[in-house]
Design an enzyme around this catalytic site. Sequence first.
Site, PDB file in Angstrom:
ATOM      1  N   ASP A  96       0.739  -1.271   0.013  1.00 27.69           N
ATOM      2  CA  ASP A  96       0.034   0.021  -0.068  1.00 27.69           C
ATOM      3  C   ASP A  96       0.870   1.207  -0.002  1.00 27.69           C
ATOM      4  OD1 ASP A  96      -2.601  -0.880  -0.436  1.00 27.69           O
ATOM      5  OD2 ASP A  96      -2.687  -1.611   1.791  1.00 27.69           O
ATOM      6  N   ASP A 156      -7.091  -3.556  -5.271  1.00 29.65           N
ATOM      7  CA  ASP A 156      -7.230  -2.197  -4.648  1.00 29.65           C
ATOM      8  C   ASP A 156      -5.624  -1.823  -5.203  1.00 29.65           C
ATOM      9  OD1 ASP A 156      -8.502  -4.269  -3.277  1.00 29.65           O
ATOM     10  OD2 ASP A 156      -8.321  -2.938  -1.375  1.00 29.65           O
TER      11      ASP A 156
HETATM   12  N1  GLY Z   1      -7.252  -1.373   0.488  1.00 34.62           N
HETATM   13  C1  GLY Z   1      -8.255  -1.803   1.445  1.00 34.62           C
HETATM   14  C2  GLY Z   1      -9.500  -1.347   1.493  1.00 34.62           C
HETATM   15  O1  GLY Z   1     -10.120  -0.689   0.537  1.00 34.62           O
HETATM   16  O2  GLY Z   1     -10.355  -1.718   2.508  1.00 34.62           O
END
Ligand code: GLY
Length: 387
Positions: A96, A156
Amino acid sequence: MIREISEKERLDAIDNALCIIRRNLPEYTYSCQDTSTTDGIYKAIGNTEWTTGFWTGELWLGYLCSGDETLAHASLIAVESFRERIRKHIAVDHHDMGFLYTPSCVAAWQIKGDAHAREAALLAADNLVSRFQEKGSFIQAWGEMGAEDNYRYIIDCLLNLPLLYWAEKETGKQIYRDIAIRHTETCVANSFRSDYSSYHTFFMDKRTGAPLRGETCQGYRADSSWARGQAWGVYGLALAYRHTGRKEYLDLFEHVSEYFMSRLPEDMIPYWDLIFTEGDEPRDSSSASIVACGFLDAADSYEKMQEYEKARKYRSDAKKLMKAVYDSCMTGKDESGINGLVKHGTYSKKSPYNTCTEYGVDECVSWGDYYWMEALVRLGGSWKSWW
Ligand code: GLY
């Protein structure tokens, strides 16, 4: 039938957001906001979650629409903590990096030319590159690199890739772009079903690199479409097109968007999983704001291609989603007992079939606040994207 948000409502929403942000500033200048609120209030935490860039991003957006230097000052204090985090490798063993470093440090470099922010964002880009798996051609989302039970990516990640395109532009090193494109190709090939709904996570074969199966962590079921996963798909594909010029990404964006819109209830606030279209299940308002940002980004791309009808359609749909959030979810500046900007978000909802831990259900979520603010600023027309 939801109409488009008006300019007066947009300005009112910005005023509202600035008021709440300024009130929150003392609490979150030397600490960060938790992923989501607990009973309406963000706990103050250290810089350890995947979400801490969103509050800093909100401050930058607030600065851009107010010129208030106290907001920029607080953002630059946060930048130092992001720099320390990546230099000391604190809680960065995951993918992330874009969510963390784009709205905080890339924004700080873009707006203030802050050299520490640039250094931190480049280190974060290197960390993201280090999670690339040759076998299967993807960026591994979570866990120990190469571990069988984590040999997967998640949809994501499309939002983490702009950090790599930015790093390529900053350094001239092609590797960042190559990895972003290779990951996107894998995602495009596997994450979407024939009806253009999406898998949240996708496993690859560790030995052969062949695609194995889609599963979910935060969605209702492996074969349903987690609302936020679909929303990351919409915005991620719009960005993938803008960074590469590959028309097939924009074509896919249209289908994935259509699926999202076709699963909305009357009031246009998505349920947490698109398998639900009515009833009492919790909503995820953040998905509406994320999709609005994706639509506004794509509308700009269509305009550049002189496809004015499509530009108009996506801008109009973005404004309707924003009107829905404005009407049903926006926190009033005088509302007590709640310090997020947008209510009715859902971080992780447990189902009989998924693997997540329940947290932040029907609460404000930090990215929901951020993307709401981004959509409001984007719609103003003069924002230079940091994604
Ligand atoms: N990237 C994790 C979420 O959107 O909860």
